[in-house]
Design a protein around this motif. Structure first.
Motif, mmCIF file in Angstrom:
data_model
loop_
_atom_site.group_PDB
_atom_site.id
_atom_site.type_symbol
_atom_site.label_atom_id
_atom_site.label_comp_id
_atom_site.label_asym_id
_atom_site.label_seq_id
_atom_site.Cartn_x
_atom_site.Cartn_y
_atom_site.Cartn_z
ATOM 1 N N ASP A 39 -2.437 -0.022 4.307
ATOM 2 C CA ASP A 39 -3.546 0.245 3.385
ATOM 3 C C ASP A 39 -3.758 1.738 3.163
ATOM 4 O O ASP A 39 -4.239 2.147 2.104
ATOM 5 N N ASP A 40 -3.407 2.551 4.159
ATOM 6 C CA ASP A 40 -3.619 4.003 4.059
ATOM 7 C C ASP A 40 -2.336 4.719 4.485
ATOM 8 O O ASP A 40 -2.368 5.667 5.273
ATOM 9 N N TRP A 41 -1.218 4.281 3.941
ATOM 10 C CA TRP A 41 0.110 4.712 4.397
ATOM 11 C C TRP A 41 0.322 6.214 4.279
ATOM 12 O O TRP A 41 0.831 6.852 5.200
ATOM 13 N N ASP A 42 -0.029 6.782 3.141
ATOM 14 C CA ASP A 42 0.240 8.213 2.933
ATOM 15 C C ASP A 42 -0.469 9.071 3.976
ATOM 16 O O ASP A 42 0.071 10.088 4.435
ATOM 17 N N ALA A 43 -1.671 8.658 4.387
ATOM 18 C CA ALA A 43 -2.430 9.441 5.361
ATOM 19 C C ALA A 43 -1.987 9.157 6.795
ATOM 20 O O ALA A 43 -1.969 10.064 7.629
ATOM 21 N N LEU A 44 -1.596 7.912 7.079
ATOM 22 C CA LEU A 44 -1.349 7.507 8.463
ATOM 23 C C LEU A 44 0.120 7.537 8.881
ATOM 24 O O LEU A 44 0.420 7.707 10.066
ATOM 25 N N SER A 45 1.040 7.372 7.953
ATOM 26 C CA SER A 45 2.453 7.294 8.337
ATOM 27 C C SER A 45 2.964 8.578 9.005
ATOM 28 O O SER A 45 3.793 8.489 9.929
ATOM 29 N N ALA A 139 18.448 -17.345 6.093
ATOM 30 C CA ALA A 139 18.457 -15.957 6.546
ATOM 31 C C ALA A 139 18.389 -15.041 5.327
ATOM 32 O O ALA A 139 19.238 -15.122 4.433
ATOM 33 N N GLU A 140 17.376 -14.178 5.322
ATOM 34 C CA GLU A 140 17.134 -13.321 4.171
ATOM 35 C C GLU A 140 16.756 -11.907 4.625
ATOM 36 O O GLU A 140 16.361 -11.693 5.770
ATOM 37 N N VAL A 141 16.811 -10.988 3.672
ATOM 38 C CA VAL A 141 16.273 -9.639 3.836
ATOM 39 C C VAL A 141 14.892 -9.619 3.195
ATOM 40 O O VAL A 141 14.657 -10.277 2.175
ATOM 41 N N VAL A 142 13.968 -8.864 3.793
ATOM 42 C CA VAL A 142 12.644 -8.695 3.193
ATOM 43 C C VAL A 142 12.271 -7.219 3.158
ATOM 44 O O VAL A 142 12.784 -6.420 3.960
ATOM 45 N N VAL A 143 11.398 -6.873 2.235
ATOM 46 C CA VAL A 143 10.778 -5.544 2.216
ATOM 47 C C VAL A 143 9.273 -5.718 2.150
ATOM 48 O O VAL A 143 8.767 -6.766 1.711
ATOM 49 N N VAL A 144 8.565 -4.695 2.591
ATOM 50 C CA VAL A 144 7.100 -4.665 2.516
ATOM 51 C C VAL A 144 6.717 -3.484 1.638
ATOM 52 O O VAL A 144 7.220 -2.363 1.827
ATOM 53 N N THR A 145 5.837 -3.715 0.689
ATOM 54 C CA THR A 145 5.478 -2.668 -0.260
ATOM 55 C C THR A 145 4.126 -2.042 0.061
ATOM 56 O O THR A 145 3.294 -2.618 0.758
ATOM 57 N N GLY A 146 3.938 -0.844 -0.484
ATOM 58 C CA GLY A 146 2.608 -0.280 -0.624
ATOM 59 C C GLY A 146 2.009 -0.822 -1.904
ATOM 60 O O GLY A 146 2.485 -1.823 -2.463
ATOM 61 N N ASP A 147 0.985 -0.169 -2.422
ATOM 62 C CA ASP A 147 0.408 -0.587 -3.707
ATOM 63 C C ASP A 147 1.421 -0.332 -4.822
ATOM 64 O O ASP A 147 2.075 0.719 -4.872
ATOM 65 N N ALA A 159 10.244 3.291 -4.785
ATOM 66 C CA ALA A 159 9.471 4.296 -4.047
ATOM 67 C C ALA A 159 8.313 3.665 -3.287
ATOM 68 O O ALA A 159 7.785 4.274 -2.342
ATOM 69 N N ALA A 160 7.909 2.463 -3.680
ATOM 70 C CA ALA A 160 6.781 1.791 -3.027
ATOM 71 C C ALA A 160 7.201 0.975 -1.814
ATOM 72 O O ALA A 160 6.341 0.425 -1.123
ATOM 73 N N ILE A 161 8.507 0.887 -1.532
ATOM 74 C CA ILE A 161 8.971 0.119 -0.372
ATOM 75 C C ILE A 161 8.684 0.909 0.896
ATOM 76 O O ILE A 161 9.154 2.040 1.060
ATOM 77 N N ARG A 162 7.927 0.317 1.781
ATOM 78 C CA ARG A 162 7.539 0.973 3.021
ATOM 79 C C ARG A 162 8.397 0.558 4.211
ATOM 80 O O ARG A 162 8.701 1.382 5.079
ATOM 81 N N LEU A 163 8.777 -0.712 4.261
ATOM 82 C CA LEU A 163 9.464 -1.247 5.430
ATOM 83 C C LEU A 163 10.492 -2.294 5.017
ATOM 84 O O LEU A 163 10.376 -2.912 3.943
ATOM 85 N N VAL A 164 11.479 -2.491 5.898
ATOM 86 C CA VAL A 164 12.556 -3.459 5.656
ATOM 87 C C VAL A 164 12.714 -4.316 6.910
ATOM 88 O O VAL A 164 12.579 -3.825 8.038
#
Length: 335
Positions: A39-45, A139-147, A159-164
């Motif tokens: 939720d606050d990736w830019d500040a916390l990452s 079996a699949e690949v997933v990504v997690v996005t920001g907003d 650019a919005a992909i945060r995690l894989v």
């Protein structure tokens, strides 16, 4: 950077995990849960990255990381949207049942919205009430996005992909035809999915993450025997940037949206259907695909779906033959 959620309440307890998956450091002083971090990736990452560096240098208190104590990195998510980016898989399934393959499938991604209110941990059993439902792993690949804003371009989506990470997207194959015949999509045929113990930032994947695709063999074992070794970076018709931009065509995506690739599937070396590992091929990422090929080649499916007591193992190794995301290892438990 590798992030995990230890089992704790509904949403887990966020920890940073070492590259070799041996140790973890508490991250609750930065964010209590992974969703809070997203939720606050830019500040916390940056603080999470600094914690990861300190962990690598053994400069902070750390504890042994046990994958059996991990929940799904996001134990529940605001959105779980699964695609079918490996169109080879779709083409084979349709061929086996004599259905025409629309040309649009090669240009316009297929996506459905799955249940996200509760995911399975990497060592949790697959609950199965009726073996006649045709339980299958995927079996699949997933990504997690920001907003992601509505109308985002492919580049903005990437650019919005945060995690894989990886998932076992469980399917109840024998319930699917009846649901789809109603013309309203999946529900009962798509129970809870499981995820790898850790999700990894794209930058930490190095050359394995390129052009919105994860490259490398996606290993699948069934009952202790090699079942699939398909390369996730090959035959992926739609990369994750394209999938996410497709999702954002008519609405924005909230931080913490999980997007799946669909079953990883490779063509055979001759361009035809893939072959089992025992025949020199790379095998399959789900049982439905091998049953489909059996139907095409021999007129009937022979490989059974999962039953009580069967075990499934899904992982991807790095260049040192160590699991990158940890291992999904599940037994089917009849209930």
């Amino acid at each position: 950077m590798k992030l995990a959620s230890l089992k704790h309440g509904r949403d887990g307890r966020l920890v940073v995990v070492s590259d070799d998956l041996a140790w973890y450091a508490e991250a609750q002083h930065i964010a209590p849960t992974l969703q809070a971090a997203l939720d606050d990736w830019d500040a916390l990452s940056p603080s999470l990255e600094a914690l990861s560096t300190d962990l690598a240098h053994e400069a902070i208190p750390m504890r042994r990381f046990h994958e059996r104590l991990a929940a799904a990195p996001l134990p529940r998510a605001f959105q779980w949207a699964d695609g079918s980016a490996y169109v080879n898989h779709v083409a084979l399934v349709r061929q086996a049942r004599g259905a025409e393959m629309p040309d649009s499938f090669w240009h316009d991604p297929l996506v459905y919205q799955g249940g996200s209110d509760g995911f399975l941990g990497p060592r949790d059993d697959i609950p199965l009430a009726d073996e006649s439902w045709g339980c299958d792993m995927e079996a699949e690949v997933v990504v997690v996005t920001g907003d992601v804003q509505q109308g985002a371009s492919r580049e903005e989506a990437l650019a919005a992909i945060r995690l894989v990470g990886l998932t076992n997207d469980v399917s109840l194959r024998n319930l699917i035809p009846g649901e789809l015949s109603k013309g309203f999509g999946f529900y009962q045929s798509k129970p809870a999915s499981a995820f790898t113990p850790v999700f990894v930032t794209p930058g930490a994947l190095g050359a394995r993450w390129e052009d919105g695709k994860l490259h490398g063999a996606l290993n699948v074992d069934l009952n202790g025997k090699p079942f699939g070794r398909a390369d996730a970076g090959i035959d992926m018709t739609f990369d994750f940037g394209t999938l996410i931009a497709h999702l954002a065509k008519t609405r924005s995506l909230g931080a913490g949206t999980i997007v799946g690739s669909g079953t990883v599937s490779n063509r055979g070396s001759d361009g035809g259907p893939g072959k089992p590992i025992s025949d020199g091929g790379v095998g399959y990422s789900c049982i439905a695909e091998v049953r489909t090929i059996e139907t095409i080649l021999r007129g009937k499916a022979e490989t059974p779906f999962l039953k009580g007591g069967d075990t499934v193992r899904i992982w991807m190794d790095d260049d040192k033959h160590r699991p990158i995301f940890g291992v999904i290892e599940q037994a089917v438990a009849t209930i």
